[in-house]
Design a protein around this motif. Sequence first.
Motif: not given
Length: 327
Positions: A200-209, A236-246
């Motif tokens: 999974f991914g999103a535009e805002q980076r997590t700490l581990s990323e 972008d990575r906020d698309h629901p395909f990459s970010y199911p929490c969107s």
Amino acid sequence: MEEVVNVGGILKVYRDGTIFRVEDPRMFVKASLQGEGDVASKDVVLNEKLGLWVRLYLPSSHLQQQTEKRRLPLIVYFHGGGFCVASPALPDFHNFTLKLAATVGAIVVSVAYRLAPEHRLPAAYDDCISALQWVNSHAGDGGDFKHDPWLESYADFSAVYLMGDSAGGNIAHHVVALRGGVEAWNPIKLKGSILVEPFFGAEQRTLSESECPCDAVLNLELSDACWRLSLPVGSDRDHPFSYPCSPAAPKLEKISLPPLLVAIGGRDMLRDRDHEYCELLKQHGKSVEVVVFGEEEHGFYVVRPQSQSCERLIQEISRFISPVHTF
């Protein structure tokens, strides 16, 4: 030829549109029976025009049965590869799936779906949904699908599990979410989903990323490249395909999901993202069990299939399945 994209040397895209992969899954494997120790395997083409095929795995003892035996649970497996590379025929995935079928004592259907960038999402979801519809047809009237004798004779369609690793874990989520929940798959019964280090991914980076070293098995450069090649053009990575929490994704609280087992690598770049996904599901009352492999990076189960961590992963999968289906 000038390279415009190079994904770890295993996928190269050139300016003239030519694409090179270390392994090209578009080469069809003709249906054939192969002896693989305790597990037999064969390949079945579902849609030659699309290049959609599956590799079936069956514990060999069931091929030699003389009297009727119990039916086996069925695992529908979606391989990883960032939506851009790999197939069930890749030796790492083939060997892992052999081990899975033998240890768990299950039939495994490993799906070869279309890859990006030639076929951007949702092509992979569509193919995996089609493969699951093919499985589902064996428990109903069949429709236009041709039945396979292994599934007809040995599969327990009341004990079907979805499983995916990395990009395949993302797919395992979406084949349920995009169809509106488990009820959409009747008459088979989806008893559980097993997500191994889901991608999974999103535009805002997590700490581990943000802290992921560049020499990790999966790093930001590789991850971002896969998302650029696989998401719909302009997304972008906020698309629901990459970010199911969107906020734009299907509402998780409204979707009936099967019980989940989620395996997370303690050194995987995706670990924070995967924990976020699991916590959100729990907040919405979903059944989620998380197993953490503290010292493992992304893809340890295929990179080191003889490792203790891989052994533990498969044992956890066996435990997850066995309370529902007695062995």
